[in-house]
Design a protein around this motif. Structure first.
Motif: not given
Length: 121
Positions: A101-121
């Motif tokens: 986000t800033d050329w003067a700073l190193p890259n950083y890590d960003l995480w989302g909140q998550g989304t549930q995936v359920t595989v079931s019959s």
């Protein structure tokens, strides 16, 4: 504020398909790579698939041939197409981005909140 937001999770029967989306927004100069991780109950979070800025991809062995990761750089969005889903794919899926986000700073890590995936019959 920079953030990534996932969408597309839900309940699907074994053998079915889902497509997850993750959009990065905010004052982003560049995105080095984006990825999907997942975490099932009682297990550690692990890499599902990753895609670099040049389009190189890698996958967990358990999803090779079934899942496909892709990205739309114009939209700062990454997708995960999941086919032939199995009950063991059930987990919370998290989007991850390594970005600048800033050329003067190193890259950083960003995480989302998550989304549930359920595989079931």
């Amino acid at each position: 504020q920079v953030q990534v937001v996932e969408s597309g999770g839900g309940l699907v029967q074994p053998g079915g398909s889902l497509r997850l989306s993750c959009a990065a927004s905010g004052s982003i100069l560049s995105i080095n790579y984006m990825a999907w991780y997942r975490q099932a109950p009682g297990k550690e979070r692990g890499l599902v698939a990753r895609i670099t800025s040049s389009g190189m991809t890698n996958y967990a062995d358990s999803v090779k041939g079934r899942f496909t990761i892709s990205r739309d750089d114009a939209k700062n969005t990454v997708y995960l197409q999941m086919n032939s889903l199995k009950p063991e794919d059930t987990a919370v899926y998290y989007c991850y981005a390594n970005l600048k986000t800033d050329w003067a700073l190193p890259n950083y890590d960003l995480w989302g909140q998550g989304t549930q995936v359920t595989v079931s019959s």
